[in-house]
Design a protein around this motif. Structure first.
Motif, mmCIF file in Angstrom:
data_model
loop_
_atom_site.group_PDB
_atom_site.id
_atom_site.type_symbol
_atom_site.label_atom_id
_atom_site.label_comp_id
_atom_site.label_asym_id
_atom_site.label_seq_id
_atom_site.Cartn_x
_atom_site.Cartn_y
_atom_site.Cartn_z
ATOM 1 N N ILE A 3 0.845 -1.190 0.000
ATOM 2 C CA ILE A 3 0.000 0.000 0.000
ATOM 3 C C ILE A 3 0.885 1.246 0.000
ATOM 4 C CG2 ILE A 3 -1.741 1.313 1.286
ATOM 5 C CD1 ILE A 3 -2.793 -1.329 0.130
ATOM 6 N N CYS A 4 1.915 1.228 0.823
ATOM 7 C CA CYS A 4 2.856 2.351 0.888
ATOM 8 C C CYS A 4 4.214 1.852 0.397
ATOM 9 C CB CYS A 4 2.948 2.874 2.322
ATOM 10 S SG CYS A 4 4.132 4.220 2.516
ATOM 11 N N LEU A 5 4.537 2.237 -0.818
ATOM 12 C CA LEU A 5 5.809 1.795 -1.401
ATOM 13 C C LEU A 5 6.988 2.473 -0.718
ATOM 14 C CD1 LEU A 5 4.886 1.698 -5.181
ATOM 15 C CD2 LEU A 5 5.279 -0.236 -3.651
ATOM 16 N N CYS A 6 6.807 3.721 -0.330
ATOM 17 C CA CYS A 6 7.919 4.465 0.286
ATOM 18 C C CYS A 6 8.409 3.789 1.563
ATOM 19 C CB CYS A 6 7.494 5.893 0.597
ATOM 20 S SG CYS A 6 7.116 6.881 -0.857
ATOM 21 N N GLN A 7 7.457 3.264 2.351
ATOM 22 C CA GLN A 7 7.811 2.662 3.638
ATOM 23 C C GLN A 7 7.725 1.140 3.614
ATOM 24 O OE1 GLN A 7 9.083 4.348 6.112
ATOM 25 N NE2 GLN A 7 8.798 6.332 5.101
ATOM 26 N N GLY A 35 2.275 7.393 4.578
ATOM 27 C CA GLY A 35 2.006 8.771 4.188
ATOM 28 C C GLY A 35 3.063 9.765 4.614
ATOM 29 N N SER A 36 4.189 9.280 5.109
ATOM 30 C CA SER A 36 5.193 10.196 5.653
ATOM 31 C C SER A 36 6.185 10.705 4.603
ATOM 32 C CB SER A 36 5.961 9.515 6.792
ATOM 33 O OG SER A 36 6.661 8.394 6.291
ATOM 34 N N GLN A 37 6.098 10.155 3.389
ATOM 35 C CA GLN A 37 7.016 10.660 2.351
ATOM 36 C C GLN A 37 6.234 11.301 1.211
ATOM 37 O OE1 GLN A 37 10.306 8.172 1.258
ATOM 38 N NE2 GLN A 37 10.630 7.518 3.348
ATOM 39 N N CYS A 38 5.918 10.559 0.172
ATOM 40 C CA CYS A 38 5.241 11.186 -0.975
ATOM 41 C C CYS A 38 3.764 11.446 -0.704
ATOM 42 C CB CYS A 38 5.397 10.326 -2.225
ATOM 43 S SG CYS A 38 4.361 8.840 -2.222
ATOM 44 N N GLY A 39 3.170 10.677 0.197
ATOM 45 C CA GLY A 39 1.766 10.875 0.551
ATOM 46 C C GLY A 39 0.762 10.225 -0.377
ATOM 47 N N ARG A 40 1.217 9.541 -1.405
ATOM 48 C CA ARG A 40 0.286 8.940 -2.378
ATOM 49 C C ARG A 40 -0.582 7.837 -1.769
ATOM 50 N NH1 ARG A 40 4.355 7.946 -7.099
ATOM 51 N NH2 ARG A 40 5.113 10.075 -7.211
ATOM 52 N N CYS A 41 -0.100 7.221 -0.708
ATOM 53 C CA CYS A 41 -0.843 6.123 -0.109
ATOM 54 C C CYS A 41 -1.924 6.590 0.852
ATOM 55 C CB CYS A 41 0.119 5.219 0.654
ATOM 56 S SG CYS A 41 1.006 6.093 1.969
HETATM 57 FE FE1 FES Z 1 3.252 6.010 1.227
HETATM 58 FE FE2 FES Z 1 4.822 7.333 -0.462
HETATM 59 S S1 FES Z 1 3.588 5.605 -0.872
HETATM 60 S S2 FES Z 1 4.403 7.806 1.603
#
Ligand code: FES
Length: 56
Positions: A3-7, A35-41
């Motif tokens: 769901i959150c690729l960044c994390q 949601g702590s980086q790009c916020g897309r999730c």
């Molecule tokens: Fe979750 Fe980027 S995908 S912060």
């Protein structure tokens, strides 16, 4: 599924935390950092929370 690729957070990670009870967006952000980086999730995570608590 991620769901959150960044994390590197999966839907299972989110569901597991929700099932502990009393968990909302704030706790998910604090504990999983969604949601702590790009916020897309953020939108998807919010939908999961609403669906879990059956909020329309
Ligand atoms: Fe979750 Fe980027 S995908 S912060």
């Amino acid at each position: 599924m991620y769901i959150c690729l960044c994390q590197g957070v999966t839907d299972r990670d989110i569901t597991d935390l929700l099932q502990q009870g009393g968990v909302g967006m704030r706790q998910l952000r604090q504990q999983l950092k969604v949601g702590s980086q790009c916020g897309r999730c953020t939108c998807t995570v919010r939908q999961m929370v609403n669906s879990f608590y059956q909020i329309a």
